[in-house]
Write an enzyme that holds these catalytic residues in place. Sequence first.
Site, PDB file in Angstrom:
ATOM      1  N   GLU A   1      43.949  23.241  47.639  1.00 43.90           N
ATOM      2  CA  GLU A   1      43.964  23.146  46.177  1.00 43.90           C
ATOM      3  C   GLU A   1      43.266  21.844  45.837  1.00 43.90           C
ATOM      4  OE1 GLU A   1      44.345  21.857  42.878  1.00 43.90           O
ATOM      5  OE2 GLU A   1      46.507  21.611  43.112  1.00 43.90           O
TER       6      GLU A   1
ATOM      7  N   CYS B   1      44.607  18.221  37.967  1.00 45.02           N
ATOM      8  CA  CYS B   1      43.442  19.038  38.274  1.00 45.02           C
ATOM      9  C   CYS B   1      43.288  20.182  37.294  1.00 45.02           C
ATOM     10  CB  CYS B   1      43.522  19.569  39.699  1.00 45.02           C
ATOM     11  SG  CYS B   1      44.964  20.591  39.978  1.00 45.02           S
TER      12      CYS B   1
END
Length: 464
Positions: free
Chosen positions: A248, A282
């Site tokens: 990720e 993010c």
Amino acid sequence: MTSNPDTTVDNTVTTGEATYAVTDPATGDVLATYPTATDAEVDAAVEVAHAAASGWGRTTSVAERATLLRRVAELHAERRDQLAAIIEQEMGKPLAEAEGEIDFCVDIYTYYAEHAGQFLADEVLEVTSGAGTGIVRRSPVGVLLGIMPWNFPFYQVARFAAPNLATGNTIVLKHAPQCPSSAVALAQIFADAGFPEGAYVNVLATNEQVAQVIADPRVAGVSLTGSERAGAAVAEIAGRHLKKVVLELGGSDPFIVLSTDDLDATVTAAVAARLDNTGQACNAAKRFVVAEDLYDDFVVRFTERLLAEATGAPLSSVAAAENLARQVDDAVAQGAELASTGDRSGAYFPAGVLTGLTAENDMARQELFGPVAMVFCAADEDDAVRIANDTPYGLGSYVFTTDRDQAARVAERIEAGMVFVNGVGAEGAELPFGGIKRSGFGRELGRLGMDEFVNKKLIRTVTA
């Protein structure tokens, strides 16, 4: 919920030593230091995790493991104030957001405790190739290495650890060098919850030691949340040793505004999406793509609100603020216009809005990790989708429109792992999280998060 290659403390598999220390970003004071593990200590961590995987991980029932996870959730709730204070001190997160992070962890551990039995139950297959039966049985694969970032020190671990411990995998956890207090507090929680020695092991490892752990035959897989550069390095080593990887990585999530019957409400959502974790997430919205007929009004209201509502919290470090300053300066040098108030001071960075960016601007496709937004004008729906997809990243995205059919069309066309329609902050323990393109691969949370590191074993019985 990570960062871009330049703003992440690169805590993975490059050469050099990792220094574990708590540095208060608000003052720059080093508040605590922790010794880095020796090679012997790292090897012992892998060995004890391997032993626990072979024993506890394969001999306990799902119900027994779920009971332990429930206790982990309870301990997070009981120690909420302590854990939130650690986050605030280590990386500058506003206290209310730090408390919210712990609350989300409680939800995640509880969710997997309640659903592990359902998710790990035998899956009966319809056999059409002959007589007999077929099932898929999910079982643990063994020791997993988790490499975690600094921006969500407890939540990121929960996403990784909860489903895998429920499965019976064991965890060797390497946290970011600036989060050693979080790492120690988490290890204590798992011990106090009753997990046996080796089920969850914290290691304050160097970069070179991490590379050795990935290569170790006792380790079955690796999950990393971090930078694009770190993900590439981890995947390269894991690939050479045929290890499963979940990554990720960064994101430059678009926030598309095509129509609205309440622009103020849409602006409120946009500001919240940009300022999450002081812009250091993010999946925070970073590129705001607004239909031409709404653009001017949106920019005025959005700029006013963003500058007024910025948390005033520091970024995670002086280095992070310096990097963001370079990115903003580069964008302005290439023709963008910056609306902002205040000056950078240490790790503090003033909120800002960049407009006038074009496809020729380097920053137009990249990730700004902090309270600075980019706003683009879109001629129509097709142009909005083009701008949204014009990035190497593909983590999350947001679509705001009053037209349900348009929402469905645009959601289908967005190149991302997640699309949120007419809402922000809508993540949940039951919803899969992850991206495509250079934002990584694999999923965490939800049922899909439990399916990443399991042996999906087929058992085909032809005759009784």
